[in-house]
Design a protein around this motif. Structure first.
Motif, PDB file in Angstrom:
ATOM      1  N   THR A 279       0.761  -1.336   0.134  1.00  0.00           N
ATOM      2  CA  THR A 279       0.087  -0.101   0.005  1.00  0.00           C
ATOM      3  C   THR A 279       1.059   1.376  -0.007  1.00  0.00           C
ATOM      4  N   LEU A 280       1.678   1.317   0.900  1.00  0.00           N
ATOM      5  CA  LEU A 280       2.827   2.422   0.870  1.00  0.00           C
ATOM      6  C   LEU A 280       3.601   2.559  -0.505  1.00  0.00           C
ATOM      7  N   LEU A 281       3.917   1.512  -1.223  1.00  0.00           N
ATOM      8  CA  LEU A 281       4.488   1.648  -2.567  1.00  0.00           C
ATOM      9  C   LEU A 281       3.493   2.070  -3.429  1.00  0.00           C
ATOM     10  N   LEU A 282       2.391   1.699  -3.495  1.00  0.00           N
ATOM     11  CA  LEU A 282       1.537   2.407  -4.347  1.00  0.00           C
ATOM     12  C   LEU A 282       0.909   3.801  -4.125  1.00  0.00           C
ATOM     13  N   ALA A 283       0.683   4.013  -2.794  1.00  0.00           N
ATOM     14  CA  ALA A 283       0.437   5.395  -2.264  1.00  0.00           C
ATOM     15  C   ALA A 283       1.380   6.395  -2.612  1.00  0.00           C
ATOM     16  N   PHE A 284       2.695   6.111  -2.482  1.00  0.00           N
ATOM     17  CA  PHE A 284       3.594   7.049  -2.627  1.00  0.00           C
ATOM     18  C   PHE A 284       4.513   7.152  -4.024  1.00  0.00           C
ATOM     19  N   TRP A 285       3.990   6.189  -5.190  1.00  0.00           N
ATOM     20  CA  TRP A 285       4.544   6.181  -6.217  1.00  0.00           C
ATOM     21  C   TRP A 285       4.207   7.443  -6.989  1.00  0.00           C
ATOM     22  N   PHE A 289       8.512  12.101  -2.583  1.00  0.00           N
ATOM     23  CA  PHE A 289       8.928  11.336  -1.615  1.00  0.00           C
ATOM     24  C   PHE A 289       9.047  10.112  -1.761  1.00  0.00           C
ATOM     25  N   ALA A 290       8.515   9.802  -3.122  1.00  0.00           N
ATOM     26  CA  ALA A 290       8.516   8.112  -3.516  1.00  0.00           C
ATOM     27  C   ALA A 290       9.834   7.634  -3.399  1.00  0.00           C
ATOM     28  N   GLN A 291      10.852   7.886  -3.711  1.00  0.00           N
ATOM     29  CA  GLN A 291      12.096   7.412  -3.468  1.00  0.00           C
ATOM     30  C   GLN A 291      12.300   6.775  -2.122  1.00  0.00           C
ATOM     31  N   SER A 292      12.115   7.690  -1.158  1.00  0.00           N
ATOM     32  CA  SER A 292      12.404   7.163   0.303  1.00  0.00           C
ATOM     33  C   SER A 292      11.466   6.079   0.703  1.00  0.00           C
ATOM     34  N   TRP A 293      10.226   5.987   0.317  1.00  0.00           N
ATOM     35  CA  TRP A 293       9.246   5.121   0.724  1.00  0.00           C
ATOM     36  C   TRP A 293       9.284   3.964  -0.117  1.00  0.00           C
ATOM     37  N   ARG A 294       9.822   3.992  -1.283  1.00  0.00           N
ATOM     38  CA  ARG A 294      10.115   2.694  -1.959  1.00  0.00           C
ATOM     39  C   ARG A 294      11.278   1.903  -1.350  1.00  0.00           C
ATOM     40  N   MET A 295      12.397   2.540  -0.668  1.00  0.00           N
ATOM     41  CA  MET A 295      13.138   1.822  -0.074  1.00  0.00           C
ATOM     42  C   MET A 295      12.523   1.307   1.195  1.00  0.00           C
ATOM     43  N   ILE A 296      11.774   1.932   1.919  1.00  0.00           N
ATOM     44  CA  ILE A 296      10.772   1.381   2.793  1.00  0.00           C
ATOM     45  C   ILE A 296       9.970   0.130   2.542  1.00  0.00           C
ATOM     46  N   ALA A 297       9.376   0.419   1.338  1.00  0.00           N
ATOM     47  CA  ALA A 297       8.725  -0.751   0.922  1.00  0.00           C
ATOM     48  C   ALA A 297       9.671  -1.980   0.815  1.00  0.00           C
ATOM     49  N   ALA A 298      10.854  -1.769   0.187  1.00  0.00           N
ATOM     50  CA  ALA A 298      11.699  -2.848  -0.210  1.00  0.00           C
ATOM     51  C   ALA A 298      12.373  -3.530   0.958  1.00  0.00           C
ATOM     52  N   PHE A 332      19.838  -6.628   4.251  1.00  0.00           N
ATOM     53  CA  PHE A 332      19.228  -5.879   3.344  1.00  0.00           C
ATOM     54  C   PHE A 332      18.184  -5.244   3.723  1.00  0.00           C
ATOM     55  N   SER A 333      17.211  -5.520   4.694  1.00  0.00           N
ATOM     56  CA  SER A 333      16.272  -4.790   5.317  1.00  0.00           C
ATOM     57  C   SER A 333      16.612  -3.817   6.033  1.00  0.00           C
ATOM     58  N   GLY A 334      17.556  -4.062   6.981  1.00  0.00           N
ATOM     59  CA  GLY A 334      18.205  -2.935   7.786  1.00  0.00           C
ATOM     60  C   GLY A 334      18.771  -1.879   6.800  1.00  0.00           C
ATOM     61  N   VAL A 335      19.619  -2.282   5.784  1.00  0.00           N
ATOM     62  CA  VAL A 335      20.248  -1.265   4.826  1.00  0.00           C
ATOM     63  C   VAL A 335      19.110  -0.500   4.295  1.00  0.00           C
ATOM     64  N   LEU A 336      17.913  -1.105   3.815  1.00  0.00           N
ATOM     65  CA  LEU A 336      17.181  -0.497   3.126  1.00  0.00           C
ATOM     66  C   LEU A 336      16.190   0.501   3.928  1.00  0.00           C
ATOM     67  N   PHE A 337      16.236   0.003   5.162  1.00  0.00           N
ATOM     68  CA  PHE A 337      15.621   1.084   6.062  1.00  0.00           C
ATOM     69  C   PHE A 337      15.963   2.293   6.337  1.00  0.00           C
ATOM     70  N   GLY A 338      17.771   1.973   6.440  1.00  0.00           N
ATOM     71  CA  GLY A 338      18.451   3.219   6.580  1.00  0.00           C
ATOM     72  C   GLY A 338      18.427   4.117   5.377  1.00  0.00           C
ATOM     73  N   MET A 339      18.552   3.540   4.160  1.00  0.00           N
ATOM     74  CA  MET A 339      18.359   4.410   3.300  1.00  0.00           C
ATOM     75  C   MET A 339      17.354   5.087   2.872  1.00  0.00           C
ATOM     76  N   GLY A 340      16.203   4.538   3.181  1.00  0.00           N
ATOM     77  CA  GLY A 340      14.969   5.178   3.282  1.00  0.00           C
ATOM     78  C   GLY A 340      14.781   6.270   3.977  1.00  0.00           C
ATOM     79  N   ALA A 341      15.400   6.245   5.509  1.00  0.00           N
ATOM     80  CA  ALA A 341      15.359   7.102   6.477  1.00  0.00           C
ATOM     81  C   ALA A 341      16.452   8.370   5.863  1.00  0.00           C
ATOM     82  N   ALA A 342      17.666   8.194   5.191  1.00  0.00           N
ATOM     83  CA  ALA A 342      18.403   9.183   4.860  1.00  0.00           C
ATOM     84  C   ALA A 342      17.853   9.944   3.770  1.00  0.00           C
TER      85      ALA A 342
END
Length: 361
Positions: A279-285, A289-298, A332-342
């Motif tokens: 839902t987040l991926l489609l909502a922020f697509w 700010f789509a780029q950061s939330w794509r990272m969170i979804a991933a 990968f999950s921890g890395v992607l959460f960090g990238m999304g936050a950055a």
């Protein structure tokens, strides 16, 4: 000053993203090179410690970056969102440390460890944070988008249900098998020759020498018996089990009845995270700010993959040891959460600076 601060901010997010990517690549190479072991061979201590180290650093950095977002008043998506996500990252870090201590230092792999309590908090905080992110944005999804969410949710339920059901009898943990092998087969093994001798001689008098054999057998056969079956793990695990403190054994017995509850909890929360991430991926697509939330979804998808694999491996692969290749998705999950936050921090800072300039003009 604005240009220099902008360049520093840009350099900072680029440095963070590149460092996160480098960490993920290093973890992948580590898993690829050293995760494969010979049948029946126990993974070395340094490898298990290395996998835990990669996970711990990834989630600790993600927790710090989420904390930075929570402290910043410029975050557009809401500070509480990143507060709960950051708490989830930090709880996973603590849970991973406890699980690693339980497995590496104490030498046991219980069904439930004290780290599970922090893993439970991780899922709760992540779900709350991601729900707040969805609630802060008006969902204008089309029918086909809701259909995608429904399909992914159904597939997630089917997959989670399939891997959660063990084949035949429940698969015991790697380190619990040696205990059963020591307590049950240790007595029949000396009696097996006596049984054959009795069948040949048909006299009960020859059954008396067997106690002498049973006294001398454990000292010589306790270690060779696993090797005779081609699996050296039980002997090592038995020694580790003997050195386990009594408080750890008693705590393991106390927590083990919680396993069915935690299994269902992990299955349900994994499915919820999968649905919310979609839902987040489609909502922020397509938004700013789509780029950061794509990272969170991933990141949520990666967490789901690692959890599903671990559940499949422990239920379907007999004698499975933690540290398999697909467990790299936890890193990968921890890395992607960090990238999304950055990325969220950088985009929010740029958005606020632009709005400030427009007001000044």
């Amino acid at each position: 000053m604005d240009k220099s601060s902008k360049s520093k901010s840009s350099l900072s997010v680029q440095t963070i993203v590149l460092a996160e990517i480098a960490w993920a690549v290093a973890a992948l190479l580590f898993f690829l090179l050293f995760s494969v072991t010979a049948p029946g061979e126990k993974r070395p201590f340094w490898y298990s410690a290395g996998t835990s180290f990669f996970e711990a650093i990834a989630f600790l950095v993600a927790a710090f970056l989420c904390y930075r977002n929570w402290r910043s008043p410029q975050i557009v998506s809401g500070r509480n969102v990143w507060l709960f996500i950051g708490l989830g990252m930090f709880c996973y870090f603590i849970g991973n440390l406890l699980f690693s201590y339980w497995e590496l230092n104490l030498g046991i792999e219980p069904d439930v460890s004290p780290g599970d309590f922090f893993f439970v908090l991780t899922y709760i905080f992540l779900i709350v944070g991601m729900v707040l992110a969805v609630a802060s944005r008006r969902l204008n999804l089309e029918i086909w988008q809701w259909g995608i969410v429904a399909v992914i949710g159904v597939l997630g339920i089917i997959l989670a249900g399939a891997v959660s059901l063990p084949v035949g009898a429940p698969v015991q943990s790697v380190l619990m098998q040696p205990v059963a092998a020591q307590t049950v087969p240790a007595k029949p093994s000396p009696k097996a020759p006596s049984g054959k001798a009795n069948s040949k001689a048909a006299t009960p008098e020859k059954s008396k020498p067997t106690p002498a054999a049973t006294k001398s057998a454990p000292a010589t056969t306790a270690k060779p018996s696993p090797a005779s079956s081609g699996q050296p793990i039980p002997a090592i695990a038995t020694e580790e089990r003997a050195n386990t403190p009594e408080w750890a054994k008693s705590l393991e017995e106390l927590l083990s009845p919680l396993k069915p509850i935690l299994d269902w909890f992990y299955v349900i929360t994994d499915i919820l995270l999968l649905i919310i991430a979609t839902t987040l991926l489609l909502a922020f697509w397509g938004g700013r700010f789509a780029q950061s939330w794509r990272m969170i979804a991933a990141a949520a998808f990666s967490l789901y993959i690692a959890d599903i694999w671990f559940k499949y491996a422990t239920n379907r692969l007999e004698g499975y040891q933690s540290g398999g290749l697909l467990e790299v998705f936890w890193v990968f999950s921890g890395v992607l959460f960090g990238m999304g936050a950055a990325l969220e921090y950088d985009l929010s800072s740029r958005s606020r600076s632009r709005s400030g300039r427009r007001r000044a003009s």
